[in-house]
Design a protein around this motif. Structure first.
Motif, short mmCIF file in Angstrom:
data_model
loop_
_atom_site.label_atom_id
_atom_site.label_comp_id
_atom_site.label_asym_id
_atom_site.label_seq_id
_atom_site.Cartn_x
_atom_site.Cartn_y
_atom_site.Cartn_z
N GLY A 54 0.61 -1.49 0.09
CA GLY A 54 -0.05 -0.15 -0.67
C GLY A 54 0.75 1.41 0.09
N THR A 55 1.81 1.22 1.33
CA THR A 55 2.90 2.46 0.73
C THR A 55 3.59 2.80 -0.88
N VAL A 56 3.92 1.42 -1.09
CA VAL A 56 4.26 1.36 -2.65
C VAL A 56 3.51 1.74 -3.23
N SER A 57 2.20 1.39 -3.44
CA SER A 57 1.09 2.05 -4.29
C SER A 57 1.09 3.23 -3.91
N THR A 58 1.03 4.35 -3.07
CA THR A 58 0.45 4.84 -2.99
C THR A 58 1.46 5.99 -3.27
N PHE A 59 2.46 6.04 -2.92
CA PHE A 59 4.25 6.77 -3.63
C PHE A 59 3.96 6.54 -4.94
N VAL A 60 3.63 5.39 -5.97
CA VAL A 60 3.14 5.74 -7.55
C VAL A 60 1.89 6.05 -7.76
N ARG A 61 0.58 6.24 -7.00
CA ARG A 61 -0.10 6.97 -7.45
C ARG A 61 0.21 8.81 -7.24
N ASP A 62 0.68 9.06 -6.11
CA ASP A 62 0.81 10.55 -5.89
C ASP A 62 2.11 10.97 -6.92
N ASN A 63 3.02 10.14 -6.91
CA ASN A 63 4.42 10.37 -8.12
C ASN A 63 3.93 10.25 -10.05
N TYR A 64 3.26 9.41 -10.12
CA TYR A 64 3.47 9.28 -11.33
C TYR A 64 1.86 8.95 -11.68
N PRO A 65 1.98 10.46 -12.27
CA PRO A 65 0.05 10.33 -12.61
C PRO A 65 -0.05 9.35 -13.63
N GLU A 66 0.46 8.89 -14.69
CA GLU A 66 0.30 8.05 -16.00
C GLU A 66 -0.14 6.32 -15.40
N VAL A 67 0.34 6.52 -13.76
CA VAL A 67 -0.13 5.12 -13.95
C VAL A 67 -1.57 5.32 -12.90
N SER A 68 -2.44 4.20 -12.83
CA SER A 68 -4.03 4.35 -13.00
C SER A 68 -3.59 2.72 -11.56
N LEU A 69 -3.94 3.66 -10.85
CA LEU A 69 -3.74 2.68 -9.44
C LEU A 69 -5.46 2.55 -9.82
N SER A 70 -5.60 0.66 -9.16
CA SER A 70 -7.06 0.23 -8.98
C SER A 70 -7.09 -0.04 -7.61
N VAL A 71 -7.99 0.76 -7.13
CA VAL A 71 -8.67 1.09 -6.08
C VAL A 71 -9.39 -0.39 -5.44
N SER A 72 -8.55 -1.22 -4.40
CA SER A 72 -9.26 -2.39 -4.46
C SER A 72 -10.14 -2.31 -3.03
N ALA A 73 -11.60 -3.48 -3.44
CA ALA A 73 -12.63 -3.07 -2.25
C ALA A 73 -12.63 -4.27 -1.31
N THR A 74 -12.85 -3.44 -0.21
CA THR A 74 -13.25 -3.99 1.10
C THR A 74 -14.08 -4.32 1.77
N THR A 75 -14.26 -5.93 2.23
CA THR A 75 -14.90 -5.61 3.97
C THR A 75 -14.41 -4.90 5.22
N ARG A 76 -13.25 -5.36 5.36
CA ARG A 76 -12.67 -4.71 6.44
C ARG A 76 -13.10 -3.11 7.09
N SER A 77 -12.43 -2.69 8.51
CA SER A 77 -12.80 -1.29 8.22
C SER A 77 -11.86 -0.80 7.74
N PRO A 78 -11.76 0.35 7.76
CA PRO A 78 -11.19 1.55 7.52
C PRO A 78 -10.38 1.74 8.85
N HIS A 121 -8.62 5.31 -0.74
CA HIS A 121 -7.79 4.07 -0.29
C HIS A 121 -7.99 2.56 -0.67
N TYR A 122 -9.64 2.34 -0.08
CA TYR A 122 -10.00 1.00 -0.51
C TYR A 122 -11.17 1.88 -0.59
N HIS A 123 -12.55 0.55 -1.98
CA HIS A 123 -13.71 0.83 -1.35
C HIS A 123 -14.58 -0.25 -0.89
N PHE A 124 -14.86 1.05 0.92
CA PHE A 124 -15.04 0.25 1.53
C PHE A 124 -16.60 -0.16 1.58
#
Length: 193
Positions: free
Chosen positions: A22-46, A55-58
Motif C-alpha cells: 500500500g505504501t509503495v502503491s500510494t507513492f506511485v499514485r502520488d508521483n506518477y500520474p500516468e499510472v492508474s492505481l486500481s482501488v480495491s474493494a474490501t469488507t474490512r473497516s477503514p 484507499h479502498y472501496h469499503f
C-alpha cells in the motif's frame, strides 16, 4: 531481467502482509500520474486516515456478496480468514481501454486469479529486506491485535514461498527506490530527485 510492460497494460503487485504494498502503491499514485492505481474493494473497516474510494472501496459483507453474484470482480478473496478483498472489473477495463498503465495492488490469492483471467499481465512480487524487518513492520504499525498479527505472520510465510510464481521481484527496503523500480518495469522512466 524482465522486459517492461507495454503501454495500456496491467501490472499486478503482490507480496506478503506488511511488506508495504500500500505504501509503495500510494507513492506511485502520488508521483506518477500516468499510472492508474486500481482501488480495491474490501469488507474490512477503514484504518485511521483511510478514505473510501481513495484507499479502498469499503463495502458491507452484503454489498460485497452482491458484487460477487453479479460477476463484478476480476478477482476476489477472503484474506487472513476474515475480510474479503476484490478488484472491480470495470475500473481496470476502463483504465486499460484508455491506454493507461494499470497497477493492481492485491494479495497472493488475487494475483493467482488475475493470472488465470489475464495471463498477459506483468506480475511483480514485493519482498521485504528480511523476515525480521517484515515482523517489525507488522508489529510496529499497531493496527492489529496480537492474535491478528500472528495470523498475518503465518499467512506471510506462505506468501513468501510463492515468490517464484512472479515475473519479477522488487525488495522494498526504501519506498521511493521500490516505486522507481516498479514504474520502470511498467515502461515509465523513474523520476530523479
Amino acid at each position: 531481467m524482465s522486459k517492461p510492460a507495454p503501454s495500456g497494460s496491467i501490472t499486478v503487485l503482490a507480496g506478503p502482509t506488511a511488506v508495504g504494498k500500500g505504501t509503495v502503491s500510494t507513492f506511485v499514485r502520488d508521483n506518477y500520474p500516468e499510472v492508474s492505481l486500481s482501488v480495491s474493494a474490501t469488507t474490512r473497516s477503514p484504518r485511521p486516515g483511510e478514505i473510501d474510494g481513495v484507499h479502498y472501496h469499503f463495502l458491507s459483507q452484503e454489498q460485497f456478496e452482491q458484487y460477487i453474484e453479479q460477476g463484478a470482480f476480476l478477482e476476489w478473496a477472503t484474506v487472513h480468514g476474515l475480510n474479503k478483498y476484490g478488484t472491480l472489473k470495470h475500473t481496470v477495463e476502463e483504465a486499460a481501454a484508455a491506454g493507461k498503465r494499470v497497477l493492481l495492488e492485491i494479495d497472493l490469492q488475487g494475483a493467482r486469479q488475475v493470472r488465470e483471467a489475464l495471463p498477459g499481465a506483468h506480475f511483480v512480487f514485493l519482498a521485504p529486506p528480511s523476515w525480521e524487518e517484515l515482523v517489525a513492520r507488522l508489529t510496529g504499525r499497531g493496527t492489529e491485535s496480537p492474535e491478528e498479527q500472528q495470523r498475518r505472520l503465518e499467512t506471510a510465510r506462505l506468501e513468501l514461498a510463492a515468490e517464484s510464481e512472479f515475473d519479477q521481484t522488487i525488495v522494498n527496503e526504501h519506498v521511493d527506490v521500490a516505486a522507481a523500480e516498479l514504474v520502470q518495469s511498467m515502461g515509465i522512466a523513474p523520476r530523479t530527485a
